[in-house]
Design an enzyme around this catalytic site. Structure first.
Site, PDB file in Angstrom:
ATOM      1  N   GLU A  15      13.792  18.549  43.865  1.00  0.00           N
ATOM      2  CA  GLU A  15      13.629  17.094  43.928  1.00  0.00           C
ATOM      3  C   GLU A  15      14.813  16.348  43.317  1.00  0.00           C
ATOM      4  OE1 GLU A  15      11.560  15.261  45.447  1.00  0.00           O
ATOM      5  OE2 GLU A  15      10.003  16.670  46.040  1.00  0.00           O
ATOM      6  N   GLU A  61       7.023  40.136  38.496  1.00  0.00           N
ATOM      7  CA  GLU A  61       7.057  39.458  37.197  1.00  0.00           C
ATOM      8  C   GLU A  61       7.140  40.439  36.028  1.00  0.00           C
ATOM      9  OE1 GLU A  61       2.815  38.477  35.387  1.00  0.00           O
ATOM     10  OE2 GLU A  61       3.149  37.351  37.218  1.00  0.00           O
TER      11      GLU A  61
END
Length: 294
Positions: A82, A113
């Site tokens: 953004e 992960e």
């Protein structure tokens, strides 16, 4: 151990979650969500330190790098992508990495992960250096991928910070600045995409927005470095010029084109009644701050 994490505890208020009406479920979620902003408020001083560090990186032409797994990784990427349309940054200035690579954004990559070395590889791929700031995001505060990334960042001399939703988080040991937002038990036990994810999003909003303000991406409360990548943003750009200068929409549109769609330059041109080249020079001398250029 998971049982020691507050985000993994059962919420005493929702033991009968499966028996609640839809309205009761929604009310319970809303009630719990109201606690999140207060939990974030308790960490304002730590978040301020993170912002100061990020601004320093930006001033030295360094970058802000988010690393995380699952929801945490996705939120980092969301905040990063953004920044170019909102603040006119290039796509390298703020970047997000998720364990398992971009494909993990839409589909879980099993075991990713749990591998510290994957973060090493990701950060090496962008030439991480001492000018950069790395922020590790993990609701649990114990994700190996994030720990590996923070370790690597420390080795190359980058600044480090962590965002977790448990106190005394494991990742805090590997970051110079720690933000530990105590969001507590979720209404659905262990589902940290809920309150913990909301808290992380609020903190990331604060970090990126305040940091961009700190390097001149905002004039008053207007996003004057907005990139006009679609019709909505073209219109917003013209409206920003109107708001910043008080001229009519028609005059704003004229200066917008004269300034080659550079909103900052258009504002300076209107307020100082100067040519485009002079406006650019003034902005350069003011390091991009419109107020200083005026």
């Amino acid at each position: 151990m998971l049982e020691n994490l507050s985000t993994e505890h059962r919420n005493e208020k929702t033991m009968n979650l499966d028996e609640m009406s839809i309205k009761e479920i929604l009310q319970s979620m809303n009630e719990e969500d109201r606690t999140v902003a207060l939990a974030v408020e308790n960490e304002i001083e730590q978040i301020e330190k993170v912002v100061q560090t990020v601004i320093k990186s930006f001033e030295e032409e360094g970058r802000l790098i988010y690393i995380g797994a699952g929801t945490s990784g996705r939120l980092g990427i969301l905040d990063a992508v953004e920044c170019p349309p909102t603040f006119g940054t290039d796509d390298k200035m703020v970047q997000g990495f998720i364990a398992g690579g971009l494909k993990a954004f839409t589909k879980a990559v099993e075991g990713a992960e749990d591998r510290e070395e994957l973060a090493d590889e990701d950060l090496k791929s962008i030439g991480l250096n001492e000018k950069d700031t790395v922020i590790g995001i993990a609701a649990s505060g114990r994700t190996p991928y994030v720990i590996g990334g923070l370790k690597y960042a420390n080795r190359v001399g980058a600044s480090t910070a962590s965002i977790s939703c448990n106190k005394n988080a494991e990742i805090s040991k590997y970051a110079k600045i720690n933000v530990e937002v105590g969001t507590g038990a979720e209404i659905l036990t262990g589902s940290t995409r809920l309150k913990a994810g909301t808290a992380q999003k609020l903190v990331l909003n604060m970090i990126s927005t305040a940091s961009m303000i700190g390097v001149g991406k905002v004039y008053k409360n207007l996003m004057v470095d907005v990139q006009s990548t679609n019709e909505k943003l073209v219109e917003r750009s013209k409206r920003i010029i109107v708001e910043a200068t008080g001229v009519s929409y028609e005059v704003a549109a004229e200066y917008y084109e004269k300034a080659e769609r550079n909103v900052k330059a258009a504002i300076v041109m209107v307020l100082l009644q100067c040519e485009y080249g002079e406006a650019l020079q003034k902005l350069k001398e003011a390091k991009g701050f419109v107020k200083k250029a005026l």
